[in-house]
Design an enzyme around this catalytic site. Structure first.
Site, PDB file in Angstrom:
ATOM      1  CD  GLU A   1       8.185  -0.260   7.329  1.00 55.40           C
ATOM      2  OE1 GLU A   1       7.269  -1.022   6.969  1.00 55.40           O
ATOM      3  OE2 GLU A   1       8.308   0.904   6.890  1.00 55.40           O
TER       4      GLU A   1
ATOM      5  CD  GLU B   1       0.703  -1.515   8.128  1.00 56.39           C
ATOM      6  OE1 GLU B   1       0.301  -0.774   9.060  1.00 56.39           O
ATOM      7  OE2 GLU B   1       1.136  -1.071   7.053  1.00 56.39           O
TER       8      GLU B   1
ATOM      9  CG  ASP C   1       0.510  -4.003   2.213  1.00 54.96           C
ATOM     10  OD1 ASP C   1       0.258  -4.667   3.237  1.00 54.96           O
ATOM     11  OD2 ASP C   1       1.249  -2.996   2.205  1.00 54.96           O
TER      12      ASP C   1
ATOM     13  CE  LYS D   1       3.233  -5.572   4.010  1.00 55.32           C
ATOM     14  NZ  LYS D   1       2.614  -4.572   4.915  1.00 55.32           N
TER      15      LYS D   1
ATOM     16  CG  ASP E   1      -0.353   0.027   2.533  1.00 54.08           C
ATOM     17  OD1 ASP E   1       0.885  -0.092   2.622  1.00 54.08           O
ATOM     18  OD2 ASP E   1      -1.092   0.176   3.529  1.00 54.08           O
ATOM     19  CB  SER E   2       4.589   1.655  -0.144  1.00 53.52           C
ATOM     20  OG  SER E   2       4.749   0.531  -0.989  1.00 53.52           O
TER      21      SER E   2
HETATM   22  O1  KIV Z   1       3.561  -1.072   1.657  1.00 53.30           O
HETATM   23  C1  KIV Z   1       4.700  -1.564   1.550  1.00 53.30           C
HETATM   24  O2  KIV Z   1       5.358  -1.431   0.517  1.00 53.30           O
HETATM   25  C2  KIV Z   1       5.229  -2.293   2.691  1.00 53.30           C
HETATM   26  C3  KIV Z   1       6.682  -2.656   2.670  1.00 53.30           C
HETATM   27  C4  KIV Z   1       7.485  -1.465   2.933  1.00 53.30           C
HETATM   28  C5  KIV Z   1       6.984  -3.760   3.597  1.00 53.30           C
HETATM   29  O3  KIV Z   1       4.525  -2.547   3.610  1.00 53.30           O
END
Ligand code: KIV
Length: 288
Positions: free
Chosen positions: A191, A124, A92, A122, A53-54
């Site tokens: 992280e 968090e 994510d 993924k 989600d970056s």
């Molecule tokens: O959103 C993302 O790209 C991430 C990575 C930095 C692990 O969570």
């Protein structure tokens, strides 16, 4: 074909992650948000791709990851899935797609597989997310955990700052990592935490840790691709190593293009289509 990702060119699965840990072989993961980058990563032999989600920050220009929605994530996941087949593809889960209830978590995690072409998700968080993680796992969806600096909690942390620097916070992180492992996640992203803590956690777990700003002792590493390519200069964390300067390269190319257009040196003959003289003459007669 590169020899890194799966030495025999085989599809990477969550079982391959466990095997890497057993053999003590580091795992290389990067993010991708679109088809060309996914394709390039696959060809380079990357082991796993995270559609992070970056993308909210580095591809869409938001201040943080919070505005990213499920529909946006699915749109980008589909592009990545069209570009890469061999690495493990991990989607994510964005803010509020799993924190609200385990039912929401399963429904949204399922969309990553059903609509997005992903093979794992993924999410968090530590102990507070166990019900959601358990529900997603029970639905048959592999989960990658994420501890330490979890960017969706940016306001709780008071900024994007390193985490688990006190003895109490370090103990809590280790406990969370063990709880995630017991619940059944296949690996955990660590992280922005102290390297010696990441090393201890990596030794205590039998599943791989994937570090980002967590030192060299993790079982694997992940970076945001746009950061490592020098394609995002608004905020670059200290832990990023830049492997290219694509913004510089883009600047050079865009300026050269503008100059070529202004001086009429582009397009040249080789970029231009013509027609037969005879057809041209016929056309001129018809329009005169
Ligand atoms: O959103 C993302 O790209 C991430 C990575 C930095 C692990 O969570």
């Amino acid at each position: 074909m590169s020899s890194y990702a799966s030495e025999n060119g085989k599809k990477v699965t969550i079982r391959s992650f466990a095997q890497k840990k057993e053999k003590g072989e580091p795992i290389a993961m990067l993010t991708a948000y679109d088809y060309p980058v996914a394709r390039a990563l696959d060809q380079a032999g990357i082991f796993a791709i995270l559609v992070g989600d970056s993308l909210g920050m580095v591809a869409l220009g938001y201040e943080n990851t919070l505005p990213v929605t499920m529909d946006v994530m699915i749109h980008h996941c589909r592009a990545v899935a069209r570009g890469a087949t061999r690495p493990l593809l991990i989607g994510d889960m964005p803010f509020l797609s799993y924190q609200t209830s385990p039912v929401d978590a399963v429904r949204n995690a399922g969309r990553f597989l059903q609509e997005g072409g992903m093979e794992a998700v993924k999410l968090e968080g530590g102990r507070e997310m166990l019900p959601a993680i358990q529900a997603v796992l029970e639905a048959g969806i592999p989960v990658l955990g994420h501890l330490g600096l979890t960017p969706q909690s940016v306001h709780k942390f008071g900024g994007m700052r390193p985490q688990a620097k006190s003895a109490d916070a370090a103990r809590k992180l280790l406990e969370d990592a063990l709880l995630l492992e017991q619940t059944g996640v296949f690996a955990i992203v660590l992280e922005s935490i102290p390297a010696r803590l990441a090393e201890l956690v990596s030794k205590r777990l039998s599943i791989p840790t994937i570090g980002i700003g967590a030192g060299a002792a993790c079982d694997g590493q992940v970076l945001v691709t746009n950061d490592m390519l020098g394609l995002y200069d608004r905020f670059t964390p200290r832990f990023v190593k830049q492997y290219a300067n694509l913004l510089g390269e883009m600047d050079r190319a865009f300026k050269a293009y503008c100059t070529d257009v202004q001086t009429r040196s582009f397009p040249a003959a080789e970029h231009t289509t013509d027609m037969a003289d005879e057809e041209w003459e016929k056309f001129i007669k018809a329009v005169e």
